[in-house]
Design a protein around this motif. Structure first.
Motif, short mmCIF file in Angstrom:
data_model
loop_
_atom_site.label_atom_id
_atom_site.label_comp_id
_atom_site.label_asym_id
_atom_site.label_seq_id
_atom_site.Cartn_x
_atom_site.Cartn_y
_atom_site.Cartn_z
N ASN A 54 0.85 -1.20 0.00
CA ASN A 54 0.00 0.00 0.00
C ASN A 54 0.88 1.24 0.00
N VAL A 55 0.68 2.11 -0.97
CA VAL A 55 1.53 3.30 -1.06
C VAL A 55 0.70 4.55 -0.73
N ASN A 56 1.29 5.41 0.06
CA ASN A 56 0.60 6.63 0.44
C ASN A 56 1.51 7.84 0.27
N TYR A 57 1.21 8.67 -0.71
CA TYR A 57 1.94 9.94 -0.83
C TYR A 57 1.13 11.01 -0.12
#
Lengths: 353, 522, 310
Positions: A216-219
């Motif tokens: 899961n990627v969160n910017y």
């Protein structure tokens, strides 16, 4: 009316002076004997003549020298260069930190350019267009700009960048080997540049090791919003992640949450083990000195720019530092080391999206 | 004896208050020059004078807002020191300010309670305050709802809140600073009823005004101030309005301007069924139809906020009409911008002269040429002809008696009357066909007022069509040939001068239709 | 994937983190409400927060006493408020400009002190979550509302307290009057200067606490510029909340909830570009503001220095 505007001006000036602190006022710390008795200095100059002249570097950076990330990686590298070259007599450097306002940075770069520095480093990709304007005005001064590969075709600009995806890939392999929940979280700043390169490499490493794992990627849209980075980490943990990673200086908040929850952390840019000794597994540490030494050699030979450099695992500009405080299983450590070797010798290859 | 010492509010009476030798200097000005003034229980003492005569200074000293350089104040023959409003309030002196000192977003009770200690410590005790307000309201026959918000109240009601506020704080002596300036004739009558009641009960009242007929009607004694000096104090019954006016101005004043006989000519400005919205988005004008003819002054009467501002702005082109037409000398100009209307020789003297009439930071000369600066001879091919502009300014300064150190003085440094003269000079000197004059004398002293009125009549004699928008009924009655009354954005009626009386207009201004009044259509 | 948003875990996650994220906004914005209600726009909130944040962290880091850290944060915030009050009330300085000056001052000073006194990013053990027997065990609600640290609870208790002070006390009446019509208040013997001094100093103290809530309760680190514009959002929330504590609460919660929602949207892999997702709280806030702006009216004397007579 007059005294009011005077007062406001005073406050503003004071504020600006303070906010620019640790900037050009700082050199005294790194540059020894700048204020020592002039008699001594002339004496020294008279006896030792030309070779005593140190190599002088100025660096402008958007964050601070102790951000445990991008800024610190450059500062640490300069300190190591200084040691290697034989101390402040041979190599001195000054820096302007917290230059997140590009116009301020441009002014600082121009100031340094007028002060006979041998090399001026613009340590932030956002400084590119400023440098493009400034560099041609000072053809005898050498500039370096990172992270990028673009020298604008100017003969006095060097470009440097980090192959962050390489260390990212190794971190990904380690993360995938340690995850039990098969969920891994990434806290990034803005989806661009070095951060994106690292995250993409990391994802490739995870998938190559265990394709069943969800990354899961969160910017979070900011390099400085510690609070939001911390909530992003909490969100990852709530979504089941048991290993986290992240890039840029605002991840300190995320590391804190990982520590609280006992979730593992993989770092990049500068060693982050000191923040949470029990959960930081490893960090990809940048060693810009590899590139800096090359640039310094070129400048001394009379080449002021026109080339671009990269730090990577092969040239030792990127090093995977394991944290002694965390008991990493031997087989994982071995796998990581094999992967580093594989990337260096070309047996491990991967493509980025 | 002890009984008679008390006012109905329970407060002890102030039998006499004397201000002796009061002197106050401001940089460059002697605002009050050894002035003596006194007021007794049971009388209305009027304080009369032009703007800058020193009335406000004197009263601000009495109320503790200013500190006198010299002089003393005696209350019931004993010297008192008044350093702040708190002191004067404590002594039983109250002040009704010209600009109401009310907080619009608070209720009546909250406004009254403000600044007073509460019976419940740090918590407010608004229910107690409301109870006391109703008691006082009953004693003095003032109708007031303690829970209403100030912004919901009419101007007259707000004034009553101010009176209650003073009474609540135990005022035995009240200073009323130009209290009638904002009221309709009916509201003035109601105020006078209240004032007479208070005087009968033993209060002392100081009544500041420049409306002579009001002073004559309500006061027992009158004191006239001029240039910071006292001219004299007389029992009102012994003086005439003409005397008072002469004392105020310091010379003979032509009281009622000579209108002369002028034949009404062709219609120059016609409004057909104009509607528009106000700044707040509510209807500002609702179907207004009017015409102004050559050689006549059409007076627009009405209580402030009934569409006067919108009317002037729609005609000048500063506000968009939602429907209807503006016709200037037979040409429909509804869609034209302000400059195009001005080019058709429409002149506009705006209500807010400091905001809309001049540019404060510009010089007198620049302000005088604002309208015409793009035209010859003042500019050519975009370059200003400064020589011409200066000569033009000097000429106007002379012709319109503008008191200014030079043509290069900034407008903001002139007095209100002189600023109005600058505006007037600019708008009238260009030989307009139609003039819209919005509140042209508001806030001006008698001398300046007289001058402005004279200029308007002069224009009328020249055959200009003039619309005079004013809240001063005396002015409307003195100058107009016909009078249209605006109420809630509608024209209630148009009354010819011969049939107009203050009473009749007052009723129309309050929205009451008159069966007997003669409607003039054309 | 969109449906994942409605799972219990996600909803609880969004609400709980929204509640946490709103905490610093609440302290700062309630403080700002007081000063704006009295007619003073304090744009230095961010600077006061940074100083408070650093002070709390430094004291807690060196003494280990969190409460002492909180107290010092309050005091230094209040001191900055005192200077701000002097500049705006006594010197009649233009409030917007001087506010920005105070922001830069706070930014610079906190950074300088951090470099000199601590030097590296360090962590401390901050205020711990408080377990409330019974309440904390309620499924869902317990996790959202009753599993937070003391400063989070404090922020929410501040809202009714602020409402009470503004609407039910003589002090609140004075504050409202001074912000709407200082001349009227002055004519009734209310000291406009004293009231404004009080609200600005109170605002400073609360901003100090807001900063402390970050450094010793929620994040437990300090680093340069770590408020990252939060103080300016807090000023905007006062407008959003129409100068009412409850409105400010609504705004802070809306902004924070949408922020935590966008974090989840990215985590769940819902295909919205991250650049768009991070804009959501700002866009939504602006939309709500536009929709409600007509009924909102600022205190009439806001940003206007008070002087007796012209």
């Amino acid at each position: 009316m007059k005294k009011i505007s005077l007062f406001v001006t005073f406050i503003l000036a004071l504020a600006l002076a303070l906010s620019a602190c640790g900037a050009p006022a700082e050199p005294a710390v790194e540059e020894p004997a700048a204020t020592e008795a002039p008699a001594e200095a002339t004496e020294a100059a008279a006896t030792e003549a030309a070779p005593a002249e140190p190599f002088r570097v100025a660096v402008v950076m958007p964050s601070t020298i102790n951000d445990l990330a991008f800024g610190q990686s450059m500062y640490d590298a300069l300190v190591r260069v200084q040691e290697e070259m034989g101390g402040p007599d041979a190599f001195e450097f000054v820096y302007s930190e917290s230059m997140f306002v590009v116009d301020d940075a441009a002014a600082a770069i121009r100031d340094y350019a007028t002060q006979d520095f041998d090399l001026i480093i613009a340590h932030g990709s956002q400084y590119g267009s400023s440098l493009q304007e400034i560099a041609p005005d000072f053809p005898d001064t050498s500039f370096a700009w990172g992270t990028t590969v673009d020298t604008f075709g100017l003969p006095n600009v060097f470009a440097y960048e980090a192959a962050s995806h390489e260390g990212g890939y190794v971190n990904g392999v380690i993360a995938a080997s340690l995850s039990k929940s098969n969920v891994i979280g990434v806290v990034g700043p803005i989806e661009t540049g070095d951060a994106k390169l690292y995250v993409d490499g990391f994802k490739a490493g995870v998938t190559a090791t265990n394709p069943d794992i969800t990354v899961n990627v969160n910017y979070i849209g900011s390099f400085s919003d510690v609070a939001l980075a911390s909530e992003a980490a909490t969100t990852h943990i709530a979504a089941g992640a048991d290993v986290l990673t992240g890039s840029a200086q605002m991840v300190t908040g995320a590391i804190g949450k990982a520590d609280e929850a006992g979730v593992l952390w993989l770092g990049t840019q500068s060693s982050q083990a000191s923040l949470a000794p029990s959960i930081v597994v490893a960090t990809q540490v940048f060693h810009w000195e590899v590139v800096l030494m090359e640039i310094i050699a070129l400048v001394n030979e009379g080449t002021l720019g026109g080339q671009s450099f990269e730090i990577n695992l092969e040239n030792g500009g990127e090093v995977i530092e394991f944290n002694d405080g965390y008991a990493l299983p031997d087989e994982v450590k071995t796998l990581a080391e094999t992967t580093v070797q594989g990337i260096i010798d070309g047996s491990v290859t991967f493509t980025l999206p | 004896m002890t009984e008679s010492n008390k006012l109905p509010s329970g407060q002890t009476r102030i039998d006499s208050l004397e201000m002796l030798n009061i002197t106050k200097r401001f940089p460059g000005v002697l605002a009050s020059d050894h002035v003596n003034f006194d007021v007794k229980s049971g009388e209305v003492h009027a304080l009369l004078g032009e703007n800058g005569a020193g009335k406000s200074t004197l009263m601000k000293i009495l109320y503790g807002l200013y500190h006198p350089d010299e002089g003393e104040i005696l209350l019931n023959d004993k010297p008192v020191s008044i350093a702040s409003p708190n002191d004067s309030i404590g002594l039983g002196i109250g002040m009704i300010h010209q600009h109401f000192m009310l907080v619009p977003t608070l209720t009546v009770a909250e406004n009254v309670a403000l600044g007073l200690p509460s019976t419940r410590g740090f918590m407010t005790d608004l229910d107690q305050v409301s109870k006391r307000i109703l008691e006082l309201a009953k004693i003095y026959s003032l109708k007031i709802d303690p829970d209403a918000y100030i912004w919901q109240l009419s101007v007259g009601q707000q004034q009553r809140v101010e009176i209650i506020k003073a009474l609540y704080r135990g005022a035995a002596l009240l200073i009323l600073d130009e209290p009638t300036a904002v009221l309709t004739p009916q509201e003035v009558d109601e105020l006078f009823v209240i004032m007479r009641q208070m005087v009968k009960d033993g209060h002392g009242l100081i009544f500041i005004s420049h409306k002579l007929h009001e002073v004559v009607e309500i006061s027992n004694r009158v004191t006239v101030l001029r240039d910071g000096r006292k001219i004299g104090t007389r029992p009102t019954s012994e003086v005439t309005k003409q005397d008072l006016a002469n004392w105020m101005v310091g010379r003979e004043v032509g009281f009622i301007p000579d209108r002369g006989v002028v034949d009404r000519g062709e219609a120059r400005l016609e409004l057909n069924n104009i509607s528009c919205s106000s700044d707040r988005g509510t209807p500002g004008l609702r179907g207004v139809t009017l015409e102004v003819c050559s050689g006549e002054i059409l007076g627009i009467a009405g209580v402030s906020g009934n569409g006067q501002r919108e009317l002037a702005e729609v005609i000048a082109g500063l506000r968009k009409a939602a429907s209807g037409q503006v016709v200037l000398e037979g040409q429909d100009v509804t869609g034209l911008p302000p400059a195009a209307r001005a080019d058709r020789m429409l002149s506009y003297i705006p209500e807010e002269r400091m905001r809309d009439g001049v540019i404060r930071e510009f010089t007198v000369a620049e302000n005088m040429v604002l309208r015409e600066h793009e035209k010859r001879p003042y500019s050519r091919a975009g370059f200003l002809n400064l020589g011409k502009i200066s000569r033009h300014a000097d000429e106007l300064i002379k012709r319109f008696h503008v008191k200014t150190p030079s043509r290069d003085t900034l407008a903001k440094n002139l007095s209100g009357g002189n600023i109005q003269k600058v505006v007037l000079a600019r708008e009238i000197s260009r030989a307009p066909r139609v003039v819209i004059a919005a509140q042209p004398t508001r806030g001006l002293d008698i001398g300046a007022t007289e001058y402005v009125r004279e200029q308007l009549l002069e224009q009328r004699r020249n055959g200009v069509a003039i619309m005079l928008i004013s809240e001063d009924l005396d002015e409307i009655l003195a100058l107009s040939d016909r009078i249209a009354v605006l109420y809630e954005g509608r024209v209630m009626d148009i009354v010819p001068r011969e049939h107009a009386t203050p009473e009749k207009l007052g009723l129309l201004m309050a929205g009451v239709h008159l069966e007997e009044s003669v409607s003039v259509v054309k | 994937m969109i449906t994942d948003l409605f799972s219990t875990t996600v909803l609880i996650g969004i609400l709980a983190s929204g509640i946490r994220l709103a905490t610093p906004y609440l302290y700062a914005a309630i403080g700002e409400t007081f000063s704006q209600k009295s007619g003073v726009l304090n744009l230095g909130v961010e600077g006061q927060m940074l100083i408070g944040s650093f002070a709390a962290f430094y004291v807690a880091f060196t003494t280990g006493n969190l409460w002492l850290g909180l107290l010092v944060a309050m005091i230094v915030g209040a001191l900055m408020g005192l200077v701000m009050a002097f500049v705006t009330v006594n010197l009649h300085a233009q409030q917007g400009i001087s506010g920005i000056g105070f922001y830069l001052f706070g930014l610079g000073l906190s950074d300088l002190l951090f470099q000199r006194l601590i030097g590296n990013v360090e962590t401390i053990k901050g205020f711990e979550k408080i377990y409330i027997p019974g309440l904390s065990d309620i499924p869902g609600i317990g996790q959202i509302l009753f599993n937070q640290n003391i400063l989070v609870y404090g922020a929410y208790l501040l809202v009714p307290l602020a409402w009470f002070v503004l609407n039910k006390t003589t002090l609140g009446l004075k504050i409202r009057a001074v912000g709407e019509n200082p001349d009227a208040a002055d004519s009734l013997g209310v000291s406009v200067a004293r009231v404004r001094y009080f609200t600005i100093v109170l605002g400073g103290a609360l901003s100090g606490i807001a900063g402390a809530s970050l450094s010793i309760a929620l994040l437990n680190v300090f680093q340069q510029n770590m408020t990252s514009g939060l103080g300016f959002i807090a000023v905007a929330l006062v407008y959003f909340g129409a100068w009412k504590p409850v409105g400010v609460l609504g705004g802070a919660l809306l902004f924070s909830m949408v922020n935590s929602l966008q974090l989840w949207i990215q985590v769940l892999g819902i295909p919205i570009p991250s650049d768009i997702a991070v804009m959501m709280p700002y866009v939504l806030t602006i939309l709500v503001l536009v929709a409600t702006v007509s009924r909102v009216r600022a205190p009439s004397a806001l940003t206007k220095p008070f002087e007796r007579d012209e």
